[in-house]
Design an enzyme around this catalytic site. Structure first.
Site, PDB file in Angstrom:
ATOM      1  N   GLU A 234      27.462  38.277  34.847  1.00  0.00           N
ATOM      2  CA  GLU A 234      28.307  37.589  33.860  1.00  0.00           C
ATOM      3  C   GLU A 234      28.167  36.094  34.137  1.00  0.00           C
ATOM      4  O   GLU A 234      27.348  35.430  33.532  1.00  0.00           O
ATOM      5  CB  GLU A 234      29.760  38.053  33.993  1.00  0.00           C
ATOM      6  CG  GLU A 234      30.671  37.434  32.981  1.00  0.00           C
ATOM      7  CD  GLU A 234      32.131  37.665  33.323  1.00  0.00           C
ATOM      8  OE1 GLU A 234      32.511  37.502  34.495  1.00  0.00           O
ATOM      9  OE2 GLU A 234      32.892  37.999  32.401  1.00  0.00           O
TER      10      GLU A 234
ATOM     11  N   GLU B 105      34.267  38.651  26.386  1.00  0.00           N
ATOM     12  CA  GLU B 105      35.656  39.084  26.601  1.00  0.00           C
ATOM     13  C   GLU B 105      36.653  38.030  26.120  1.00  0.00           C
ATOM     14  O   GLU B 105      37.782  38.361  25.754  1.00  0.00           O
ATOM     15  CB  GLU B 105      35.893  39.418  28.079  1.00  0.00           C
ATOM     16  CG  GLU B 105      35.779  38.226  29.010  1.00  0.00           C
ATOM     17  CD  GLU B 105      35.714  38.618  30.492  1.00  0.00           C
ATOM     18  OE1 GLU B 105      35.291  39.736  30.803  1.00  0.00           O
ATOM     19  OE2 GLU B 105      36.092  37.786  31.323  1.00  0.00           O
TER      20      GLU B 105
ATOM     21  N   GLU C 267      31.626  37.606  37.893  1.00  0.00           N
ATOM     22  CA  GLU C 267      32.268  36.563  38.716  1.00  0.00           C
ATOM     23  C   GLU C 267      31.485  36.239  39.985  1.00  0.00           C
ATOM     24  O   GLU C 267      32.045  35.723  40.951  1.00  0.00           O
ATOM     25  CB  GLU C 267      33.726  36.922  39.096  1.00  0.00           C
ATOM     26  CG  GLU C 267      34.648  37.112  37.935  1.00  0.00           C
ATOM     27  CD  GLU C 267      34.686  38.549  37.453  1.00  0.00           C
ATOM     28  OE1 GLU C 267      34.425  39.454  38.259  1.00  0.00           O
ATOM     29  OE2 GLU C 267      34.955  38.753  36.252  1.00  0.00           O
TER      30      GLU C 267
ATOM     31  N   HIS D 150      32.049  51.422  38.162  1.00  0.00           N
ATOM     32  CA  HIS D 150      32.679  50.099  38.207  1.00  0.00           C
ATOM     33  C   HIS D 150      33.290  49.857  39.570  1.00  0.00           C
ATOM     34  O   HIS D 150      34.064  50.681  40.054  1.00  0.00           O
ATOM     35  CB  HIS D 150      33.768  49.988  37.123  1.00  0.00           C
ATOM     36  CG  HIS D 150      34.354  48.612  37.030  1.00  0.00           C
ATOM     37  ND1 HIS D 150      35.700  48.379  36.979  1.00  0.00           N
ATOM     38  CD2 HIS D 150      33.761  47.391  36.991  1.00  0.00           C
ATOM     39  CE1 HIS D 150      35.914  47.068  36.903  1.00  0.00           C
ATOM     40  NE2 HIS D 150      34.756  46.454  36.908  1.00  0.00           N
ATOM     41  N   HIS D 151      32.901  48.748  40.201  1.00  0.00           N
ATOM     42  CA  HIS D 151      33.492  48.336  41.475  1.00  0.00           C
ATOM     43  C   HIS D 151      34.156  46.979  41.300  1.00  0.00           C
ATOM     44  O   HIS D 151      33.498  45.942  41.452  1.00  0.00           O
ATOM     45  CB  HIS D 151      32.423  48.194  42.568  1.00  0.00           C
ATOM     46  CG  HIS D 151      31.812  49.496  42.995  1.00  0.00           C
ATOM     47  ND1 HIS D 151      30.602  49.559  43.661  1.00  0.00           N
ATOM     48  CD2 HIS D 151      32.233  50.782  42.861  1.00  0.00           C
ATOM     49  CE1 HIS D 151      30.313  50.841  43.923  1.00  0.00           C
ATOM     50  NE2 HIS D 151      31.277  51.595  43.444  1.00  0.00           N
TER      51      HIS D 151
HETATM   52  C1  NOJ Z   1      36.624  40.597  34.601  1.00  0.00           C
HETATM   53  C2  NOJ Z   1      35.353  41.115  34.035  1.00  0.00           C
HETATM   54  O1  NOJ Z   1      34.597  40.093  33.437  1.00  0.00           O
HETATM   55  C3  NOJ Z   1      35.677  42.194  33.047  1.00  0.00           C
HETATM   56  O2  NOJ Z   1      34.516  42.617  32.376  1.00  0.00           O
HETATM   57  C4  NOJ Z   1      36.373  43.309  33.770  1.00  0.00           C
HETATM   58  O3  NOJ Z   1      36.739  44.271  32.829  1.00  0.00           O
HETATM   59  C5  NOJ Z   1      37.603  42.806  34.488  1.00  0.00           C
HETATM   60  N1  NOJ Z   1      37.299  41.676  35.290  1.00  0.00           N
HETATM   61  C6  NOJ Z   1      38.204  43.878  35.371  1.00  0.00           C
HETATM   62  O4  NOJ Z   1      37.336  44.172  36.409  1.00  0.00           O
END
Ligand code: NOJ
Ligand code: CA
Length: 699
Positions: free
Chosen positions: A496, A502, A478, A407-408
């Site tokens: 996304e 979420e 994003e 994860h970045h």
């Molecule tokens: C928003 C992302 O959509 C989500 O999946 C992620 O967990 C958080 N940002 C933190 O990076």
């Protein structure tokens, strides 16, 4: 690969200055011309019915402008027909078949340019092609004036135009009433476009249902992304390019081709979902050897942070400085989810469930700066927190046959990410990570760019390209909404770029949302929607999250079919899957790549039913969802091979199920079917159904 090229007069009727080019089946026709003032114009009809009425083409730059005073000449219509093989996707083969016409616009004051039009059976793509000529070597683009004027007052499914985000719910409204209906509130850290604008892909339906149209763009390369200003009077749209930090929309070196402006058109909503037009307008893969790219399901140390209680950050100490602070001396907050023991639990569960990947968020230094607004957001992409044992977990995962997913979160510090990119990918290569989820939450610092600006669009592609050099797959969050670039960079497996699952933990998504996304956001590429919630009672975790997901459990299973992605999450926690083990069985077996897909029923905002054949077996799967209204999904199984008996395992809403009052009621049953059978699935309000079809002989 089949590759045919014909030179034909077919479909091209040159009359006066104008020319017409039709789709191979003749249903769609595009007319190109100049109007009385010499302005380049076009129009589009479907089965003889005007859809897009005379609409201007144009571009303005600091150096020059395409506006009026033009003449036009046309080349021959050329038919192109090929079949290409995607690395993953809804179809194992895609036909790319169109008639093409180039209009050569020559002006007295403005620059020469061409418009290349491709007309497919399922829609239209056209782009501006700007040559280098005279002493004109580059353009500082200040605006594009591509109009889409509609012959009727179409109903649109739209989100507000925004330079930074697509995370909105859809508004359904006639174009003429968008002024009153479209919410004009800004999404947290985003820049809503002044005036009335909508984001693409925008889905449209003729007021009497005669035709469906999707407006978007394809192959967004070296250019800002396009939103659409709305003219409620005409009614019509006009392109609105995202500005760069200095106000100029795009700097282009000539010769230059703009992205394609696209219209997917059909009188059957199912064709809009089946369309591969956006991919067809993108360049073939730039990655020669794609054997290392693999579709997968994954779990994640993730949902527990959304539920509340647990945190991404190791500590609550905001004086920590990533890369400088000795974190072993910092007081932990006791809620850090990405700790070795917890990650092992996910690895164990993924291994026993046959799920390939485990995403871990919050493993690296920097999350304390997350709360610092615009100032110092900074992450390290090769430095773990002290309670995350990189080597130990690498070994543990390998022994269990699981791959950890990196994860970045850049926190929109894209320039900082670029500086660290090589080190970040080297770190992944050294420690056995094949895939990364990237993130760009917040304002783009320090440049003040927008998420959809030219500079950022170049950045996302650069990340995909550099990732490919390191044999890394990318799932970006994003980032600018996709435009089919996954054909060119098949390691860019998902994005996304819309309001995802979420939000079920942040107020909920109304059920209608996922009946619209496949008609809009998904036309550009797969979405990391993160389905798979089985514990719909979020309050039961005791973290104080009382959000109510807009779904039944059975619907979550159906989303694996209706929201296809080569990187598909099982978002819930292992303990929840243990509790609903029979429903989880479906998530375990459902494939993530397909030989073919058949859309059985579809209506934007109301319902979708789709059948898909597994790419690697003879199994078929069906997914059906509805909006807030109960519905019977009824269809024939004539997509099955003739004479073969199948066992259907059906996961269906219970009789008393309802997304609001009784989301957990579901039933699972089996029955024998074949290609002559008809199936009826009972969908509860906000519900869905999922079916696995296995040949009896394969049992
Ligand atoms: C928003 C992302 O959509 C989500 O999946 C992620 O967990 C958080 N940002 C933190 O990076
Ligand atoms: Ca509806």
């Amino acid at each position: 690969m089949k590759n045919l090229l014909f030179l034909l007069g077919l479909g091209c009727a040159v009359s006066g200055g104008a020319a017409v080019v039709s789709s191979p089946d003749g249903d769609i026709a595009v007319n190109m011309d100049v109007d009385g003032a010499g302005r380049p114009v076009y129009s589009v009809s479907y089965k003889g019915m005007p859809v897009v009425t005379e609409s201007c083409l144009g571009l303005s730059a600091r150096e020059t402008a395409i506006a009026e005073g033009y003449n036009v000449e046309f080349g021959d219509v050329v038919e192109f027909d090929e079949v290409w093989t995607p690395v993953w996707g809804e179809y194992a083969e895609v036909r790319n078949h169109y008639n093409e016409l180039v209009g050569r616009f020559r002006g007295e004051s403005g620059p020469d340019f061409d418009v290349r039009v491709r007309v497919f059976d399922d829609g239209v793509g056209f782009r501006y092609e700007l040559p280098q000529s005279g002493d004109l070597y580059f353009l500082s683009v200040t605006g594009e004036n591509t109009e889409f004027n509609f012959a009727d007052d179409y109903t649109v499914f739209a989100i507000p135009g925004d330079y930074d985000t697509d995370e909105f719910l859809y508004t359904k409204s006639p174009m003429s009433e968008l002024g009153e209906k479209l919410p004009r509130s800004r999404h947290s850290e985003s820049t809503l476009i002044d005036g009335l604008a909508v984001q693409t892909p925008v889905m449209m339906k003729h007021p009497e249902g005669k035709v469906y149209v999707n407006v978007h763009e394809a192959a967004l390369v070296g250019y800002p992304s396009m939103a659409l200003d709305v003219d409620v009077e005409k009614p019509g749209f006009k392109s609105h390019l995202t500005p760069g930090a200095d106000g100029v929309r795009g700097y282009v070196q000539l010769p230059f081709n703009t992205p394609w402006r696209t219209l997917i058109i059909s009188d059957d909503a199912r064709d809009i979902l089946a369309s591969q037009l956006i991919y067809n307008l993108n360049e073939p893969s730039k990655i020669a050897d794609t054997s290392w790219i693999y579709p997968q399901k994954f779990m994640g140390v993730w949902w527990e942070m959304f539920l509340g209680g647990n945190s991404w950050a190791y500590s609550d100490d905001i004086s920590t400085r990533p890369g400088v602070t000795d974190y072993s001396k910092v007081k932990p907050n006791g809620r850090h989810a990405a700790n070795t023991e917890n990650v092992k639990k996910y690895i164990d569960f993924a291994a026993e469930s046959g799920i390939k990947g485990v995403l871990v968020e919050g493993w690296n230094e920097g999350w304390e700066t997350w709360t610092e607004g615009r100032k110092n957001r900074h992450f390290m992409f090769d430095k773990a927190y002290p309670d995350f044992d990189v080597e130990g977990l690498e070994r543990y995962a390998r022994e269990k046959g699981v791959k950890l997913i990196m994860h970045h979160e850049t926190s929109a510090n894209a320039a900082d990410y670029e500086r660290q990119l090589e080190a970040a990918f080297d770190f992944m290569n050294e420690h056995g990570y094949d895939a990364v989820k990237t993130g760009y939450v917040g304002y783009i610092i320090p440049r003040g760019e927008h998420h959809s600006s030219q500079w950022m669009n170049d950045h996302y592609i650069e990340v995909a390209r550099r990732a490919a050099e390191h044999k890394v797959m990318v799932n970006s969050h994003e980032a600018v909404r996709p435009t089919g670039l996954m054909r060119t960079w098949p390691n860019w497996v998902a994005q996304e770029s819309a309001r995802g699952g979420e939000y079920e933990a942040m107020g909920g998504n109304p059920p209608e949302h996922t009946t619209i996304l496949p008609f809009t956001r998904l036309k550009g590429g797969p979405m990391d929607y993160t389905p798979g919630i089985v514990e719909t009672d979020l309050a039961s975790y005791g973290f104080g999250n009382n959000s109510k997901p807009g779904t039944t459990i059975a619907r979550q299973l159906a989303l694996y079919l209706t929201m296809p992605s080569p990187m598909q999450m099982a978002c819930d926690k292992p303990e929840s899957y243990r509790r609903y083990a029979d429903a989880f069985e479906f998530i375990k077996v459902v494939p993530v790549e397909w030989r073919t897909s058949v859309y059985l029923e579809a209506e934007p905002g109301d319902y979708i039913t789709v059948a898909r054949q597994d790419k690697n077996s003879d199994d078929w799967y069906v997914g059906a969802i509805t909006d807030e209204n109960a519905r019977k999904a009824k269809f024939r199984l004539d997509f099955l091979p003739k004479g073969v008996k199948y066992i259907a395992t059906v996961y269906e809403d219970g009789k008393d199920a309802d997304y609001k009052s009784n989301p957990k009621s579901y039933k699972i049953y089996e029955k024998k079917v074949d290609s002559k059978s008809e199936m009826t699935l009972e969908l509860a309000p906000g519900g869905g159904a999922a079916v696995r079809l296995t040949p009896v002989s394969g049992r």
